[in-house]
Each structure stands twice: as C-alpha cells, then as structure tokens.
Design an enzyme around this catalytic site. Structure first.
Site, mmCIF file in Angstrom:
data_model
loop_
_atom_site.group_PDB
_atom_site.id
_atom_site.type_symbol
_atom_site.label_atom_id
_atom_site.label_comp_id
_atom_site.label_asym_id
_atom_site.label_seq_id
_atom_site.Cartn_x
_atom_site.Cartn_y
_atom_site.Cartn_z
ATOM 1 N N LYS A 86 0.438 -1.222 0.519
ATOM 2 C CA LYS A 86 0.598 -0.342 0.036
ATOM 3 C C LYS A 86 1.082 1.256 0.010
ATOM 4 O O LYS A 86 2.045 1.432 0.351
ATOM 5 C CB LYS A 86 -1.181 0.114 1.125
ATOM 6 N N TYR A 90 -12.374 -2.575 -3.535
ATOM 7 C CA TYR A 90 -12.948 -3.121 -2.030
ATOM 8 C C TYR A 90 -13.943 -2.828 -2.695
ATOM 9 O O TYR A 90 -14.629 -2.955 -1.526
ATOM 10 C CB TYR A 90 -12.231 -2.002 -1.931
ATOM 11 N N ASN A 109 -1.932 -0.075 7.611
ATOM 12 C CA ASN A 109 -1.296 -1.534 7.573
ATOM 13 C C ASN A 109 -0.545 -1.743 6.608
ATOM 14 O O ASN A 109 -0.004 -3.374 5.419
ATOM 15 C CB ASN A 109 -2.464 -2.944 7.836
ATOM 16 N N HIS A 117 -1.954 -5.525 1.453
ATOM 17 C CA HIS A 117 -2.297 -6.161 0.945
ATOM 18 C C HIS A 117 -2.887 -7.724 0.419
ATOM 19 O O HIS A 117 -1.834 -7.383 -0.342
ATOM 20 C CB HIS A 117 -3.848 -5.593 0.096
ATOM 21 N N GLU A 134 -8.767 -10.485 -7.773
ATOM 22 C CA GLU A 134 -8.165 -9.601 -7.768
ATOM 23 C C GLU A 134 -6.920 -9.340 -9.020
ATOM 24 O O GLU A 134 -6.376 -8.042 -9.812
ATOM 25 C CB GLU A 134 -7.788 -9.532 -6.427
HETATM 26 P P1 DAT Z 1 -7.326 -7.218 5.375
HETATM 27 O O1 DAT Z 1 -6.846 -6.436 4.632
HETATM 28 O O2 DAT Z 1 -6.717 -7.653 6.657
HETATM 29 O O3 DAT Z 1 -8.000 -7.945 4.463
HETATM 30 P P2 DAT Z 1 -10.028 -6.307 5.330
HETATM 31 O O4 DAT Z 1 -9.943 -7.409 3.982
HETATM 32 O O5 DAT Z 1 -11.187 -7.111 5.803
HETATM 33 O O6 DAT Z 1 -8.649 -7.080 6.286
HETATM 34 O O7 DAT Z 1 -10.103 -5.193 5.236
HETATM 35 C C1 DAT Z 1 -9.691 -4.254 4.523
HETATM 36 C C2 DAT Z 1 -8.761 -2.910 4.564
HETATM 37 O O8 DAT Z 1 -9.871 -2.267 5.219
HETATM 38 C C3 DAT Z 1 -7.900 -3.300 6.049
HETATM 39 O O9 DAT Z 1 -6.449 -3.847 5.787
HETATM 40 C C4 DAT Z 1 -7.711 -2.108 6.546
HETATM 41 C C5 DAT Z 1 -9.369 -2.137 6.781
HETATM 42 N N1 DAT Z 1 -10.405 -2.099 7.345
HETATM 43 C C6 DAT Z 1 -10.497 -3.112 8.077
HETATM 44 N N2 DAT Z 1 -11.446 -2.687 8.944
HETATM 45 C C7 DAT Z 1 -11.579 -2.770 9.064
HETATM 46 C C8 DAT Z 1 -12.197 -1.007 10.846
HETATM 47 N N3 DAT Z 1 -12.541 -1.576 11.412
HETATM 48 N N4 DAT Z 1 -11.482 -0.179 10.627
HETATM 49 C C9 DAT Z 1 -10.860 1.008 10.156
HETATM 50 N N5 DAT Z 1 -10.881 0.456 8.434
HETATM 51 C C10 DAT Z 1 -10.840 -1.440 8.439
HETATM 52 MG MG MG Z 2 -9.083 -8.314 2.671
#
Ligand code: DAT
Ligand code: MG
Length: 148
Positions: free
Chosen positions: A9, A49, A112, A115, A126
C-alpha cells in the site's frame, strides 16, 4: 500452482518497505509472476474493495489506497494464498504476531502497509483486475529445490 495478489500500500512504498516485503516472499520460496508500481484512481480502488463498500470505513480506505503509488504483485506457490495471509498478519496490527509483516512494521489498521488476497477465488478476481494484460510466465530454476 496457486497464485495470490499482494499489494504494498502507499504507506509501504513511502516508508521504503518494498524491498523488505518482496524479500520475505522471495526468501520463503514463492515465485514472482507479476510486478508493477502503479497509482490507481478512486474508481479502481472502489472496484478492488467492492466487497467492503457498505463498511463505514470504506471512503477512508479508498482515500488511503489512492494517496500514492502502490506495488501490485502476483506471487505463486503451494498454498500461497493462506501462507501469504499468515506472513502478512491479522488485519489489525495490534493483534498481529511479531514476525509477521504487519506485526513487525505497523501500528494502525488504516496504515497496515500491505494487502493479500483472502481466498483462491478472490485472488483470481484481483489478479484479473490488476493485471488485465496477464502475468509473466516463467519457471524458477530453484523450483525443484523448493518443492519436493
Ligand atoms: P485485510 O486487509 O486484512 O484483508 P479487510 O479485507 O477486512 O482486511 O479490510 C481491508 C482493509 O480495510 C484493511 O486492511 C484495513 C481496513 N479495515 C478493515 N476493517 C476495518 C475497520 N474495522 N476499521 C477501519 N479500517 C478497517
Ligand atoms: Mg481483505
């Protein structure tokens, strides 16, 4: 052989973590099949997303992904989707184990750094979205030293 989509990212690029992250996947034994540094617009980020579009953090997430260039990659190897997720660590870095990428380098969920696809099916979607021109076909000469 299984493939996954991994994206460093904008914060990972800005913090000079590209080499470190690529090195972890290389040293593990996975094979790099696609790689590009690319800036995406919000329409594209929303597509990537799409599954999270109903979430309250969706707009913030899109703004984050378009805030600078990202490194988009395809990595290949046995169980690379699940193993890649383990190498990345949990979504919230507060829970990410030391030794994982998020556990070692990140603090906030909204920063974080990386991805990784969460399933083989989403990886296929993707990879098709980010590499519409296809990926580079090659076989590593180390293949037989990594896979039995
Ligand atoms: P990951 O990146 O671990 O697959 P995800 O697909 O559930 O997680 O979400 C995509 C991104 O969105 C994640 O890296 C960080 C953000 N995110 C996820 N849950 C969140 C939350 N509850 N509050 C804020 N940002 C969040
Ligand atoms: Mg994810």
């Amino acid at each position: 052989m299984e493939q996954t989509f991994i994206m460093i990212k904008p914060d990972g690029v800005q913090r000079n973590l590209v080499g470190e992250i690529i090195g972890r996947f290389e040293k593990k034994g996975f094979t790099l099949k696609g790689l590009k540094l690319i800036s995406v617009d919000s329409a594209f980020a929303k597509k990537h997303y799409a599954d999270l579009s109903a979430q309250p953090f969706f707009n913030k997430l899109v703004d984050y992904i378009v805030s600078g260039p990202v490194v988009a990659m395809v990595w290949e190897g046995r169980n690379v989707v699940a193993t890649g997720r383990k190498m990345i660590g949990t979504t919230n870095p507060s829970d990410s184990a030391p030794g994982t990428i998020r556990g070692d380098y990140t603090i906030d969920m909204g920063r974080n750094v990386i991805h990784g696809s969460d399933a083989v099916e989403s990886a296929k979607k993707e990879i098709a979205l980010w590499f519409p021109q296809g990926i580079t076909e090659w076989k590593s000469s180390a293949h037989h030293w990594i896979f039995e």
